[in-house]
Scaffold this motif. Structure first.
Motif, short mmCIF file in Angstrom:
data_model
loop_
_atom_site.label_atom_id
_atom_site.label_comp_id
_atom_site.label_asym_id
_atom_site.label_seq_id
_atom_site.Cartn_x
_atom_site.Cartn_y
_atom_site.Cartn_z
N GLU A 160 47.03 6.21 17.14
CA GLU A 160 47.62 6.74 16.11
C GLU A 160 46.97 7.73 15.70
N GLY A 161 45.50 8.10 15.81
CA GLY A 161 44.85 9.13 15.46
C GLY A 161 45.13 10.29 16.55
N ARG B 1 48.52 11.80 15.37
CA ARG B 1 48.61 12.67 14.18
C ARG B 1 47.87 13.98 14.73
N PRO C 64 50.35 17.86 13.79
CA PRO C 64 49.56 17.74 12.66
C PRO C 64 50.26 18.03 11.19
N ASP C 65 49.81 17.20 10.11
CA ASP C 65 50.15 17.84 8.72
C ASP C 65 49.68 19.25 8.72
N PRO D 168 42.84 15.64 11.81
CA PRO D 168 43.47 14.53 10.75
C PRO D 168 42.67 14.04 9.84
N HIS E 82 43.00 14.04 6.11
CA HIS E 82 42.75 13.04 5.17
C HIS E 82 41.75 13.19 3.98
N ARG F 86 43.92 15.29 1.53
CA ARG F 86 44.94 14.18 0.85
C ARG F 86 44.27 13.57 -0.35
#
Length: 537
Positions: free
Chosen positions: A12-13, A16, A20-21, A140, A144, A147
């Motif tokens: 999952e990393g 991401r 990317p966000d 990521p 994090h 966020r």
């Protein structure tokens, strides 16, 4: 964590990172020379797009700061381009790359500039470097932090690739963190005690001390004294995974406190603090409220760690100056500083810092289990092996007579020979014999690699690399210069292995450091390829 859960988190990393966000305002590098700065600047637009960053910035550490003050110099130069809350992610590409010699000599001494196995155009200078992969994979984690409310700068070491081994939901505790260190909290084993640095982490996630490697009995004593936690499996602390995040507020007051040092062009960089253990140990001591406790803790650190004694000799007022800066920050915000550990679980970690780590990272592409699966996903190599235990990726052209068993080949063109239990990335060879070995981006008419051997960007008619040896080719203004090393060579003994020619080399590893001219490499490689002749269909 159960292995299936860890594997899911690691993959999952990667997902991401691939999608990317919104990234940080800035992503960039800090190099040790103007030439390296300009080389990274040409690569940063692509990296900025890959991590979703607003812009890329390539800087040159042109002052004698060393690591810790270099971080402050970086912030002084970029903070105007980082709006509050927007974030910045940088990697330092500085150093001699001593422990990864002779490969680093081919890249001007920068370990982060070594070509990785992740995709790209093999054999060309636009193949992804390990530094770029390190920043891409860590983006990521930086997202994090943002966020979660963290506002500051994340600095990633460019010779290590880290993927968190657990999910990272937003964590409000990070919002008011002034320093975030990345750790893997676990019981301390005898082997890890002697080989890793650790951070004392309380049950609330706060960091109370930096603990350099030492015998397990010393950690047992720390646990008995209540300085670190204990579990049924033994003393518990956080393995230091390198890298650091520092808040905007703390960076601002530290730049104020050490502005004179940053401006001192005549300073000796060898008498400036590094980050670990010197500056961070001093910071954890300075954060203690009781003056007597600070004095005792600093005396104990000096007794335990020679590097801390050394920095006290260079900067005897370091703890006092840091405490004054922390007090100013506390007065501005109305609360004390907080140093927090972010536990990345059981991460996937490729350490390209030395020759043993380089071999381990490459050979991991053959490994069973989650670590091998993640390495192959990172390199975009199919997980399923053929009937002979091989995996092929990219533009592989292997002549029918080549025997390949238990190996991973990426963009390899081979006309004859045998490859067993090996990893070849971008290799071009008329005839190759590789057994338990690795190669990255070499071109040779005839290439022999013994067990545990490795080659990197080798250009040759005939080349033999013995068991455990390393071989590269420097492309210089005077032609091709082969440079040999060995995994067992003690590169910390400079008098015996760095300052004098070894293993039949014509020059010492130190002399070779600035000889390579990467701009000449493409034409030199083409000349070798013409000699090899056409690749098999």
């Amino acid at each position: 964590m159960a292995e299936p859960d860890r594997l899911a988190a690691l993959l999952e990393g990667l997902a991401r990172a691939d999608a990317p966000d919104t990234g940080p305002a800035l992503v960039g590098t800090v190099a040790g020379s103007a030439r390296a700065r300009d080389a990274w600047a040409r690569r940063l637009p692509d990296l900025a797009r890959a991590v979703g960053a607003g812009a890329g910035a390539s800087l040159w550490e042109d002052r004698p700061t060393n690591q810790a003050l270099g971080l402050l110099l970086l912030w002084e130069r970029v903070r105007a381009g980082v709006p509050p809350g927007a974030g910045a992610l940088f990697a330092f590409a500085i150093g001699e790359g001593t422990r990864a010699a002779p490969f680093t000599q081919a890249e001007g001494g920068e370990k982060g500039a070594l070509a990785s196995y992740r995709g790209g155009a093999r054999g060309r200078d636009d193949a992804p470097t390990w530094l770029e992969v390190a920043l891409w994979a860590f983006a990521p984690v930086e997202a994090h932090l943002r966020r979660s409310g963290f506002d500051g700068l994340v600095v990633k070491w460019g010779d290590e690739v880290l993927l968190p081994g657990r999910a990272l939901p937003p964590d409000p505790a990070l919002a008011d963190a002034d320093v975030v260190r990345f750790v893997s909290v676990r019981p301390i084993t005898a082997e890890a005690a002697a080989s890793k640095d650790w951070l004392a982490v309380g049950a609330d996630g706060r960091i109370t001390a930096f603990l350099p490697r030492r015998p397990l009995a010393a950690f047992e004593a720390l646990a008995a004294a209540g300085r670190i936690r204990r579990s049924p499996a033994g003393p518990v602390a956080g393995v230091n995974l390198g890298s650091i995040a520092v808040s905007r507020g703390l960076l601002d007051v530290l730049v104020e406190a050490f502005g004179g040092d940053l401006a001192d062009l005549g300073a000796d960089p060898r008498r400036r603090p590094d980050l670990d253990p010197q500056l961070f140990t001093a910071l954890t001591v300075a954060a203690l409220d009781d003056p007597a406790a600070r004095a005792d803790a600093w005396a104990q650190a000096m007794a335990e760690v020679p590097a801390v004694r050394a920095v006290d000799g260079w900067m005897p007022d370091l703890v006092r100056r840091l405490r004054a800066a922390l007090d100013r920050l506390a007065d501005r915000r109305g609360r004390a500083v907080r140093f927090v550990a972010l536990d990345l679980g059981d991460p996937w970690w490729a350490d390209l810092g030395d020759q043993r780590g380089i071999r381990a990272a490459l050979m991991q592409l053959r490994a069973p289990g989650p670590d091998g699966t993640v390495a192959r996903a990172l390199a975009r190599i199919p997980e399923a092996a053929d009937a002979h235990g091989n995996r092929f990726a990219g533009d592989c052209r292997i002549a029918p007579g080549v025997r390949v068993r238990g190996s991973v080949l990426v963009d390899a063109h081979l006309q004859a020979g045998e490859v067993v239990d090996s990893v070849l990335v971008g290799t071009r060879a008329g005839h190759v014999d590789a057994h338990g070995a690795f190669d990255v981006d070499s071109a040779a008419c005839r290439l022999s690699l013994g067990r545990g051997a490795g080659a990197y960007k080798l250009l040759a008619d005939v080349a033999a690399v013995g068991p455990g040896e390393r071989l590269t080719t420097l492309v210089t203004a005077d032609g091709l210069l082969p440079l040999r090393g060995a995994e067992g060579l003690d590169l910390r003994d400079r008098a015996a292995s760095w300052d004098v020619p070894v293993l039949g080399n014509r020059v010492s590893l130190r002399e070779a450091q600035g000889l390579a001219d990467p701009g000449r490499r493409a034409s030199a490689r083409e000349a070798v390829l013409r000699v090899i002749g056409g690749s098999p269909a």
